[in-house]
Enzyme design. Structure first.
Site, PDB file in Angstrom:
ATOM      1  N   GLU A 261      -0.993  -0.569  44.455  1.00  0.00           N
ATOM      2  CA  GLU A 261      -1.582   0.270  43.405  1.00  0.00           C
ATOM      3  C   GLU A 261      -3.011   0.107  43.541  1.00  0.00           C
ATOM      4  O   GLU A 261      -3.836   1.350  43.223  1.00  0.00           O
ATOM      5  CB  GLU A 261      -1.090  -0.235  42.023  1.00  0.00           C
ATOM      6  CG  GLU A 261       0.173   0.227  41.614  1.00  0.00           C
ATOM      7  CD  GLU A 261       0.774  -0.625  40.369  1.00  0.00           C
ATOM      8  OE1 GLU A 261       1.419  -0.258  39.550  1.00  0.00           O
ATOM      9  OE2 GLU A 261       0.493  -1.791  40.010  1.00  0.00           O
TER      10      GLU A 261
ATOM     11  N   HIS B 201       9.193  18.176  46.429  1.00  0.00           N
ATOM     12  CA  HIS B 201       9.178  18.353  44.945  1.00  0.00           C
ATOM     13  C   HIS B 201       9.508  16.818  44.303  1.00  0.00           C
ATOM     14  O   HIS B 201      10.014  16.871  43.291  1.00  0.00           O
ATOM     15  CB  HIS B 201       9.587  19.646  44.205  1.00  0.00           C
ATOM     16  CG  HIS B 201       9.443  21.050  45.073  1.00  0.00           C
ATOM     17  ND1 HIS B 201       8.281  21.586  44.628  1.00  0.00           N
ATOM     18  CD2 HIS B 201      10.096  21.313  46.037  1.00  0.00           C
ATOM     19  CE1 HIS B 201       8.272  22.807  45.458  1.00  0.00           C
ATOM     20  NE2 HIS B 201       9.217  22.640  46.237  1.00  0.00           N
TER      21      HIS B 201
ATOM     22  N   SER C 185       4.505 -10.215  35.829  1.00  0.00           N
ATOM     23  CA  SER C 185       3.818  -9.667  34.480  1.00  0.00           C
ATOM     24  C   SER C 185       3.463 -11.256  33.717  1.00  0.00           C
ATOM     25  O   SER C 185       4.415 -12.116  33.713  1.00  0.00           O
ATOM     26  CB  SER C 185       4.474  -8.908  33.679  1.00  0.00           C
ATOM     27  OG  SER C 185       4.529  -8.871  32.489  1.00  0.00           O
TER      28      SER C 185
ATOM     29  N   LYS D  44       9.533  -8.755  36.333  1.00  0.00           N
ATOM     30  CA  LYS D  44       8.483  -7.872  36.832  1.00  0.00           C
ATOM     31  C   LYS D  44       8.119  -8.369  38.237  1.00  0.00           C
ATOM     32  O   LYS D  44       7.843  -9.561  38.276  1.00  0.00           O
ATOM     33  CB  LYS D  44       7.234  -7.445  36.021  1.00  0.00           C
ATOM     34  CG  LYS D  44       7.478  -6.643  34.723  1.00  0.00           C
ATOM     35  CD  LYS D  44       8.082  -5.206  34.879  1.00  0.00           C
ATOM     36  CE  LYS D  44       7.228  -4.204  35.294  1.00  0.00           C
ATOM     37  NZ  LYS D  44       6.067  -4.019  34.415  1.00  0.00           N
TER      38      LYS D  44
END
Ligand code: ARG
Length: 459
Positions: free
Chosen positions: A290, A156, A277, A283
């Site tokens: 992804e 979980h 970024s 970043k």
């Protein structure tokens, strides 16, 4: 350009209809398979006395010159042709004259396209299996290095029990091994030849389908000619298998994305596989992972598209079936490309064992071991579970951890607690005691590594 099928109809079609109808812009990928198939067909026709030996020689020579010119780039696809089969035949007749028109004896584009697809996909499936093997090899190498690196295991997405990073990675190795096995199973069913099914009913010529199949590396022939030209289950099966591959890669990517976040900090991806970024200088984004996760939806879509295309089709061939190609080619290429970035991303990923260890030290992931300690001293598991739960609740309230809670406090909950409890709940002990087959102890993990390596040798 006059259509090869002009006869009953004029062959004149609207220019947009022509474009709509044509598949050359995507089935040109199968030129090699198409030409190899035609060479085997010409050889079989001559062997069976359907055409003369010299005619077959001329056909084969012409076909091999077309193949050479396509490979070298000196011949371009003629976009006015309807598909790769028409293009090759037209080019052949242009080069060797009327004898070229004999090539299409005792076959149809319906069995020809099914043949090309099976040949093309078995080759691409082989490339995917090789990439998957490389990935399993990369995963098992990292797993071996980290067979004793303790991290929290999650359920979980909550810290659950201590495991090792090696153990966690091997779960993916096992999944990927099954993917390889599934693909080889799919190729086994795919690798039967439909050529000789002709339009749908077979042929009146005395052909030898098995000779042609063997020459093209097939293990057998499709046994019903209508089936041979009607079904595309081999495309669906491969896309199903590829969807599962992507699902595995996507879950792996999801974890890599989480692990590389500031919140986890378990891994650091190499700069080659991250981006910055355009606005936030701090970043380091895991774009490759992804994208693999994102492209999974696309492969599922390819599978759904063809399932939907086929669901209402009467037997045998219908032009709808031309829609099999773009989706299955896309699925194959997406998986190949995804693996090509995923493998080096894994190989170059830095593992931050300290951060994993730190995370494992909080979250009470040894609470099960505390209960097991009492069970070993004779308490039923349910009672032990209750006592451990109360101790954890108390620690949470007081900002304590199990490792440093004094023995006197433990004794308030049960007389069975002794000094040795601290050893029992030590994270190293928790991992080392899980010696069950498939478990997280170093010895169990070593057995898993051995198994994966043996499987890699075999497949
Ligand atoms: N381009 C067609 C396809 O991909 C080849 C088969 C055409 N057959 C036919 N009867 N029109 O499906």
């Amino acid at each position: 350009m006059a259509k090869l099928w002009a006869g009953l109809t004029s062959g004149d079609t609207d220019i947009i209809a022509d474009y709509f109808n044509s598949s050359l812009r995507f089935d040109c990928k199968m030129y090699k398979q198409d030409i190899k198939g035609s060479m085997a067909h010409a050889a079989m026709l001559a062997a069976k006395g359907i055409i003369a030996k010299e005619e077959a020689d001329a056909l084969i020579e012409g076909l091999s010159s077309i193949l050479e010119d396509l490979e070298s780039g000196s011949l371009a696809f003629d976009e006015s042709c309807e598909d790769i089969h028409m293009f090759v035949e037209q080019e052949l007749t242009g080069r060797i004259g009327d004898v070229g028109k004999k090539l299409h004896t005792a076959r149809s584009r319906n069995d020809q396209v099914a043949l090309d697809m099976r040949m093309y996909l078995r080759d691409e499936a082989g490339k995917i299996s090789a990439l998957l093997k490389e990935l399993v090899d990369a995963v098992v190498t990292v797993a071996e290095e980290h067979k004793a690196s303790i991290m929290p295991g999650y359920t979980h997405l909550q810290r659950a029990q201590p495991i090792t990073f090696g153990h966690h990675l091997l779960a993916y190795a096992m999944m990927l091994l099954r993917d390889i096995d599934r693909i080889s199973d799919c190729v086994r069913r795919m690798n039967v030849s439909p050529i000789g099914c002709c339009a749908l009913a077979g042929t009146t010529y005395n052909t030898d389908r098995r000779m042609e199949a063997a020459a093209l590396g097939f293990d057998g022939v499709v046994l019903n000619s209508i089936d041979g030209v009607s079904d595309r289950d081999f495309c669906l099966e491969l896309m199903g298998d590829l969807s599962i591959v992507m699902m595995h890669l996507s879950r792996f990517s999801e974890e890599i994305i989480l692990w590389s976040s500031w919140e986890f900090g378990f891994v650091r991806l190499d700069d080659n596989y991250t981006t910055g970024s355009s606005i936030m200088p701090q970043k380091k984004n895991p774009d490759m992972a992804e994208l693999v996760r994102g492209k999974t939806g696309r492969v599922y879509g390819d599978l759904m598209g063809l399932l939907t295309t086929l669901k209402g089709l009467p037997l045998a061939y219908n032009k709808d079936m031309q829609e099999d190609k773009e989706g299955v080619f896309d699925a194959v290429e997406t998986v190949q490309l995804s693996l090509q970035v995923f493998i080096p991303m894994i190989k170059t990923m830095q593992v931050r064992t300290e951060a994993m260890k730190r995370a494992a030290q909080t979250g009470f992931i040894n609470a099960t071991d505390l209960a097991d300690y009492l069970v070993c001293k004779g308490l039923p598991f349910r009672s032990a579970y209750k006592i451990s739960g109360s101790i954890v609740a108390r620690c949470m309230k007081d900002g304590e951890v199990l490792e440093t809670l004094p023995l006197a406090v433990y004794k308030e909950y049960s007389d069975l607690f002794e000094e040795d409890l601290y050893n029992a709940i030590d994270l190293n002990t928790c991992v080392e005691k899980r010696i069950s087959e498939g478990g997280t102890s170093v010895s169990s993990v070593e057995a898993q590594i051995k198994y994966v390596k043996e499987m890699l040798e075999k497949c």
